[in-house]
Design an enzyme around this catalytic site. Structure first.
Site, PDB file in Angstrom:
ATOM      1  N   GLU A 137       0.839  -1.213   0.000  1.00  0.00           N
ATOM      2  CA  GLU A 137       0.000   0.000   0.000  1.00  0.00           C
ATOM      3  C   GLU A 137       0.869   1.257   0.000  1.00  0.00           C
ATOM      4  O   GLU A 137       0.569   2.237  -0.694  1.00  0.00           O
ATOM      5  CB  GLU A 137      -0.954   0.013   1.210  1.00  0.00           C
ATOM      6  CG  GLU A 137      -1.893   1.215   1.149  1.00  0.00           C
ATOM      7  CD  GLU A 137      -2.886   1.285   2.301  1.00  0.00           C
ATOM      8  OE1 GLU A 137      -3.273   0.226   2.851  1.00  0.00           O
ATOM      9  OE2 GLU A 137      -3.272   2.420   2.658  1.00  0.00           O
ATOM     10  N   SER A 165      -0.666  -6.261   7.501  1.00  0.00           N
ATOM     11  CA  SER A 165      -0.368  -5.112   8.363  1.00  0.00           C
ATOM     12  C   SER A 165      -1.471  -4.905   9.398  1.00  0.00           C
ATOM     13  O   SER A 165      -1.217  -4.784  10.599  1.00  0.00           O
ATOM     14  CB  SER A 165      -0.215  -3.866   7.488  1.00  0.00           C
ATOM     15  OG  SER A 165      -0.231  -2.702   8.264  1.00  0.00           O
TER      16      SER A 165
HETATM   17  O1  0CH Z   1      -3.363  -4.999   6.266  1.00  0.00           O
HETATM   18  P1  0CH Z   1      -2.708  -5.081   4.953  1.00  0.00           P
HETATM   19  O2  0CH Z   1      -2.643  -3.753   4.265  1.00  0.00           O
HETATM   20  O3  0CH Z   1      -1.348  -5.722   4.985  1.00  0.00           O
HETATM   21  O4  0CH Z   1      -3.601  -5.949   3.964  1.00  0.00           O
HETATM   22  P2  0CH Z   1      -4.587  -7.178   4.146  1.00  0.00           P
HETATM   23  O5  0CH Z   1      -4.218  -8.018   5.287  1.00  0.00           O
HETATM   24  O6  0CH Z   1      -4.650  -7.829   2.804  1.00  0.00           O
HETATM   25  O7  0CH Z   1      -5.993  -6.517   4.481  1.00  0.00           O
HETATM   26  C1  0CH Z   1      -6.731  -5.821   3.558  1.00  0.00           C
HETATM   27  C2  0CH Z   1      -6.344  -4.381   3.472  1.00  0.00           C
HETATM   28  C3  0CH Z   1      -6.088  -3.988   2.061  1.00  0.00           C
HETATM   29  C4  0CH Z   1      -5.676  -2.553   1.844  1.00  0.00           C
HETATM   30  O8  0CH Z   1      -6.091  -1.647   2.799  1.00  0.00           O
END
Ligand code: 0CH
Ligand code: SF4
Length: 316
Positions: free
Chosen positions: A131, A229
């Site tokens: 991101e 994250s």
């Molecule tokens: O928490 P992150 O950004 O590592 O991503 P995730 O675990 O795939 O959760 C979805 C959030 C996607 C972007 O905000």
């Protein structure tokens, strides 16, 4: 032997957010529309079980666009991509669908708008996270300064302290980010930014639910992937709220039962990319070992939904 009693506090909201729901739906609908294989650049969301499930249905996950043939559709993950990626797909005349969460796209637009107004951009985020790479990649290389910690603020070398703006990653710790924003505003009083930060509703709500659960529990389990994250932040929030044992688990088989020996209460939550099926699996694993009472701790209700892109709503 009789099982010992245990209260399992289930945090709500937990698990899938509207952006993850939409991103998964985009891959499923793309496979339905164009047939397999459909390519996905980067894990659509950071969860092995989601990725494995979609791979079984015909998705091929790749790290970079140059691994995708020109004549197959490609989807960009929920985390967002640098501007150069859709530009390259367009140059190659590929069919592409952008599954970037609309709340991440909003941050991209903010960064561009500030930059167009002549402000230098600062991004609060984690180096190397997709991101952060995507948001910084909305502007030419070197244009956005990255800040990861309060200490980074002190050493920031800016062009003009009067002409600055900031954006943030959407999945950061609300509390840590507030400290970084305060440090930025203290050093650069003219800095322009969102009212607080760009952390999304889902991140905020999941962290608030963990804070509510933390004082009641002997241990906290966060279901999520090691590269997620928002899931990792939930573990930190639990620890900061006083929970001495807070662990990230991908699924029930990851649980260290010896570490949980003698506990009377446990908190369970899931990151925004973790399917509810895995939560159920964890609850069942507790039921098998303890005389378990489940109590839901709900701190917010969520009704956010995002539409899939028009290209998937139109007939083939
Ligand atoms: O928490 P992150 O950004 O590592 O991503 P995730 O675990 O795939 O959760 C979805 C959030 C996607 C972007 O905000
Ligand atoms: Fe969108 Fe927030 Fe979910 Fe990320 S965590 S996909 S920004 S709703």
């Amino acid at each position: 032997m009789a099982k010992s009693p245990l209260t399992l506090y289930l945090a709500a909201p937990r698990g899938f957010c509207a952006g993850v729901d939409r991103a998964i739906k985009i891959v499923e609908m793309a496979i339905e529309k164009w047939g397999a294989p459909v390519y996905v650049r980067h894990e659509i969301v950071h969860n092995k079980f989601v990725v494995d499930g979609l791979r079984d249905r015909g998705a091929i996950f790749v790290a970079e666009l140059d691994q995708v043939p020109n004549d197959r559709p490609v989807i960009f993950s929920a985390h967002g991509v640098p501007k150069a990626i859709p530009a390259e797909a367009a140059r190659r005349e590929m069919v592409y669908v952008d599954a970037t969460c609309p709340l991440v796209s909003k941050v991209h637009i903010e960064a561009e708008r500030h930059s167009e107004a002549g402000l230098q951009m600062v991004m609060i985020g984690h180096a190397g996270h997709p991101e952060t790479i995507g948001t910084m990649g909305q502007l030419p290389q070197g244009e956005v300064l990255l800040v990861e910690t309060v200490d980074d603020v002190a050493t920031l070398a800016v062009r003009d302290p009067e002409r600055l703006a900031f954006v943030t990653q959407t999945t950061l710790s609300v509390d840590d980010t507030a400290e970084i924003v305060a440090a930025l505003r203290a050093r650069f009083p003219a800095i322009v930014g969102p009212h607080k930060e760009d952390i999304c509703y889902a991140t905020t709500n999941r962290q608030a639910a963990v804070k509510e659960v933390a004082p009641k529990i002997d241990a906290l389990l966060v279901i999520g992937a090691p590269n997620s994250s928002n899931s990792k932040r939930l573990v930190e929030v639990g620890r900061n709220a006083g929970c001495a044992y807070a662990q990230l688990v991908q699924r029930a088989t990851d649980i260290d039962w010896r570490a949980l020996d003698g506990i009377r209460s446990v908190g369970v939550t899931a990151g925004a990319s973790a399917p509810e099926l895995l939560v159920k699996e964890v609850i069942d694993a507790f039921r098998a070992r303890f005389d378990t009472t489940v109590e839901i701790v709900e701190t917010a209700t969520e009704r956010v939904e995002f539409k899939v892109p028009r290209i998937l709503r139109e007939p083939a």
